[in-house]
Design a protein around this motif. Sequence first.
Motif, PDB file in Angstrom:
ATOM      1  N   MET A   1       0.840  -1.166   0.000  1.00  0.00           N
ATOM      2  CA  MET A   1       0.000   0.000   0.000  1.00  0.00           C
ATOM      3  C   MET A   1       0.854   1.184   0.000  1.00  0.00           C
ATOM      4  O   MET A   1       2.006   1.102   0.130  1.00  0.00           O
ATOM      5  N   PHE A  46      -6.896 -10.501   4.062  1.00  0.00           N
ATOM      6  CA  PHE A  46      -7.036 -10.034   2.690  1.00  0.00           C
ATOM      7  C   PHE A  46      -8.236 -10.654   1.979  1.00  0.00           C
ATOM      8  O   PHE A  46      -9.142  -9.949   1.546  1.00  0.00           O
ATOM      9  N   LYS A 247      -4.397   4.851  -7.691  1.00  0.00           N
ATOM     10  CA  LYS A 247      -4.972   4.713  -6.357  1.00  0.00           C
ATOM     11  C   LYS A 247      -4.389   5.691  -5.337  1.00  0.00           C
ATOM     12  O   LYS A 247      -4.569   5.515  -4.141  1.00  0.00           O
ATOM     13  N   LEU A 271     -14.282   7.486  -2.682  1.00  0.00           N
ATOM     14  CA  LEU A 271     -14.639   6.350  -1.825  1.00  0.00           C
ATOM     15  C   LEU A 271     -14.610   6.745  -0.359  1.00  0.00           C
ATOM     16  O   LEU A 271     -15.478   6.361   0.420  1.00  0.00           O
ATOM     17  N   ALA A 288     -15.689   0.846  -4.840  1.00  0.00           N
ATOM     18  CA  ALA A 288     -14.374   0.219  -4.686  1.00  0.00           C
ATOM     19  C   ALA A 288     -14.231  -0.967  -5.635  1.00  0.00           C
ATOM     20  O   ALA A 288     -13.179  -1.167  -6.246  1.00  0.00           O
ATOM     21  N   LEU A 295      -8.696  -1.039 -12.370  1.00  0.00           N
ATOM     22  CA  LEU A 295      -7.273  -1.293 -12.135  1.00  0.00           C
ATOM     23  C   LEU A 295      -6.860  -2.666 -12.651  1.00  0.00           C
ATOM     24  O   LEU A 295      -5.716  -2.880 -13.028  1.00  0.00           O
ATOM     25  N   MET A 299      -3.425  -4.492 -13.874  1.00  0.00           N
ATOM     26  CA  MET A 299      -2.853  -5.521 -13.009  1.00  0.00           C
ATOM     27  C   MET A 299      -2.674  -6.835 -13.752  1.00  0.00           C
ATOM     28  O   MET A 299      -1.654  -7.501 -13.624  1.00  0.00           O
TER      29      MET A 299
ATOM     30  N   VAL B 111      -1.632 -10.171  -4.569  1.00  0.00           N
ATOM     31  CA  VAL B 111      -1.934  -9.407  -3.354  1.00  0.00           C
ATOM     32  C   VAL B 111      -1.057  -8.170  -3.286  1.00  0.00           C
ATOM     33  O   VAL B 111      -1.475  -7.100  -2.859  1.00  0.00           O
ATOM     34  N   GLN B 112       0.180  -8.325  -3.764  1.00  0.00           N
ATOM     35  CA  GLN B 112       1.091  -7.193  -3.729  1.00  0.00           C
ATOM     36  C   GLN B 112       0.592  -6.041  -4.595  1.00  0.00           C
ATOM     37  O   GLN B 112       0.834  -4.873  -4.304  1.00  0.00           O
ATOM     38  N   LEU B 113      -0.102  -6.384  -5.685  1.00  0.00           N
ATOM     39  CA  LEU B 113      -0.614  -5.343  -6.572  1.00  0.00           C
ATOM     40  C   LEU B 113      -1.955  -4.797  -6.102  1.00  0.00           C
ATOM     41  O   LEU B 113      -2.378  -3.731  -6.516  1.00  0.00           O
ATOM     42  N   ALA B 114      -2.635  -5.557  -5.245  1.00  0.00           N
ATOM     43  CA  ALA B 114      -3.997  -5.191  -4.879  1.00  0.00           C
ATOM     44  C   ALA B 114      -4.035  -3.809  -4.255  1.00  0.00           C
ATOM     45  O   ALA B 114      -3.164  -3.448  -3.473  1.00  0.00           O
ATOM     46  N   PRO B 115      -5.029  -3.024  -4.600  1.00  0.00           N
ATOM     47  CA  PRO B 115      -5.142  -1.701  -3.997  1.00  0.00           C
ATOM     48  C   PRO B 115      -5.722  -1.799  -2.598  1.00  0.00           C
ATOM     49  O   PRO B 115      -6.935  -1.917  -2.430  1.00  0.00           O
ATOM     50  N   PHE B 116      -4.872  -1.777  -1.601  1.00  0.00           N
ATOM     51  CA  PHE B 116      -5.361  -1.831  -0.225  1.00  0.00           C
ATOM     52  C   PHE B 116      -6.229  -0.615   0.087  1.00  0.00           C
ATOM     53  O   PHE B 116      -7.060  -0.643   0.975  1.00  0.00           O
ATOM     54  N   GLU B 117      -6.022   0.441  -0.690  1.00  0.00           N
ATOM     55  CA  GLU B 117      -6.827   1.645  -0.501  1.00  0.00           C
ATOM     56  C   GLU B 117      -8.307   1.360  -0.718  1.00  0.00           C
ATOM     57  O   GLU B 117      -9.160   2.077  -0.219  1.00  0.00           O
ATOM     58  N   ALA B 118      -8.607   0.310  -1.528  1.00  0.00           N
ATOM     59  CA  ALA B 118     -10.012   0.018  -1.821  1.00  0.00           C
ATOM     60  C   ALA B 118     -10.640  -0.808  -0.708  1.00  0.00           C
ATOM     61  O   ALA B 118     -11.838  -1.038  -0.704  1.00  0.00           O
ATOM     62  N   LEU B 119      -9.817  -1.279   0.220  1.00  0.00           N
ATOM     63  CA  LEU B 119     -10.333  -2.198   1.238  1.00  0.00           C
ATOM     64  C   LEU B 119     -10.652  -1.527   2.565  1.00  0.00           C
ATOM     65  O   LEU B 119     -11.011  -2.190   3.524  1.00  0.00           O
ATOM     66  N   SER B 146      -0.132  -5.770   4.511  1.00  0.00           N
ATOM     67  CA  SER B 146       0.204  -5.056   3.284  1.00  0.00           C
ATOM     68  C   SER B 146       1.701  -5.131   2.972  1.00  0.00           C
ATOM     69  O   SER B 146       2.081  -4.995   1.805  1.00  0.00           O
TER      70      SER B 146
END
Lengths: 313, 274
Positions: A1, A46, A247, A271, A288, A295, A299, B111-119, B146
């Motif tokens: 992040m 996650f 993001k 958001l 989201a 995205l 990705m 997971v590394q690419l996932a936007p944690f901002e969206a979670l 993260s």
Amino acid sequence: MTVPTVTRPAPELSPEPAPRPPGRGRREPLPYVLLIPSLVALAALFVYPVFLLFRMSFQQLGFGELVRRATVYTGFDNYTSLLGDPEFWHVVVRTVAFTAVCVGLTMALGTGIGLLLVRLGRKMTIAVSISLVLAWAIPIVTATTLWQWMFDSTYGVVNFVLGTPGHDWFASGVSTFAVIVIIIVWQAVPFVAFTVQAGVLTIPEEYYEAARMDGASGFRAFRAVTVPILRPILTVLAFLSTIWDFKVFTQVFAVRQGGPDGSTVTLPVYLYNQGIASSQYGLAAAGAVLMVALLAIAMVLYLRHMLRTELDE
Amino acid sequence: MRLVRRAWPNALAVVVILFFAFPAYWMLRTAFLPTLDIQSDPPVVFPTHPTLDHFGTALSRPFFWTYVRNSLLVTLSAVALSTAVALLASVAVARFRFRGRKAYLVLILAVQLAPFEALFIPYFLVFRQFDLLNRLPALVMVYFVSILPFTIWTLRGFVAAVPVELEEAALVDGCTRWQAFRRVVLPLLGPGLVATSIFGFITAWNEYLYAFVFMRDPQHYTLPVWLATFRTAFGDDWGGAMAGSVLFTLPVLIFFLFVQRRMVGGLTAGAVKG
């Protein structure tokens, strides 16, 4: 992040010698045991939140429902109301345009500076590298505060240098965005520049000698040797920058909370406004999911690229 | 001749240096400049009478040391957790071939690419349900997960770089597998562990969004949240804000000098192979 937020987490892709297990060929439980803690953590922190996000996006979930612990499924209502809302589309288009500008500038400047670095003398290289490391290492919140200070209308050094005393850079959306873009690009260029520099330095000198023997001019040699070798690196960098810049929250939010008049609201800020500030959790969850879907294009392309180069053993 | 050929690149280099280093310089000079000089026109370029006053005000802000403690506590816990968990996982993927290994690596990369901002919305609700909002463990968990994928991905390279032969030799000499790992492999992983935990440290130390959303009481803020609200708390005290910024930057800058090379080298290694 986090990073990103955050400094940008660089996916580190080290060349990996093929693993030579001590007990080759035997079915062993040990590797699975070793993976358990990480799998449990990823599942709980996650996969489960992702599942929740998805489920919430089909619910009417506001502060009232939360307090009453009510679960009201409304099908695709959140999605249809978002997609039917011109404001949401404004935000999407704005975010895409903003990302394109940030990525374009970052790649252009970063590549240029990377190529410049390999051309400079030793002392100049060190001086430029140090200045790049400074910009890269300064924490995001600090960088944001710092640039706000430089763009301050009364005592800001930018107004002094440009001879525009008292100009308020944060009065209009466009110029607020300009400041935000500068902050992001300023911090993102060093990584690109260093990576390009490292990429060029891996090119064997013989390639250029061969090109010269064949009578290629400096520019031809650059096009025939440097460009093809740099292309995969630039592709990776462009993917990563796109994912990161799309993001971005901290810089946009910390500068003016999306203001003035919501003209710098990007998807993550949207958001936040919908989800936390106005307690419309279901609607924000749908937003989201849509953001992740957008995205996902970048990705998936990046993953495919990485899988081809990294995991082929 | 050589001098002429380098004139253009050097001129460009000076522009680059100015653009990238000047803001950092301006932060430093403002931090050391007496308040009256900050508001002078034309601006003072070099502080002739440097003062430590702004650092004094920054350090004496209510809760400052609480924020330092919060930030350190959250960051170090997250890094320790992720390093321990990642060490196990990286040994598994670097030393064994097993069914599902590739799928696991894909998961980590994804997971590394996932936007944690969206979670943050699901996190917010879950933490709310477990009464963890406004409490530091919530941040520890988010930061831990993260930075975990990055830590696994990077450590796996370091583990793979330790020759298996060393381990095998230790086994032949009568070590158990655990002893072989602890006495032979672990010491060689030192630099890798340092590099990955520094990187995790910087990421968590910097994080703003989650700390801002989850920590509602001022005494639970971390340093980034404090810094972002600093100016409002002070009115327009730019000297104080810049002194605070300098204090917050120093540890990162020091750590950064250690890992910068390694981060770049790693990324290109993966890309060039294609």
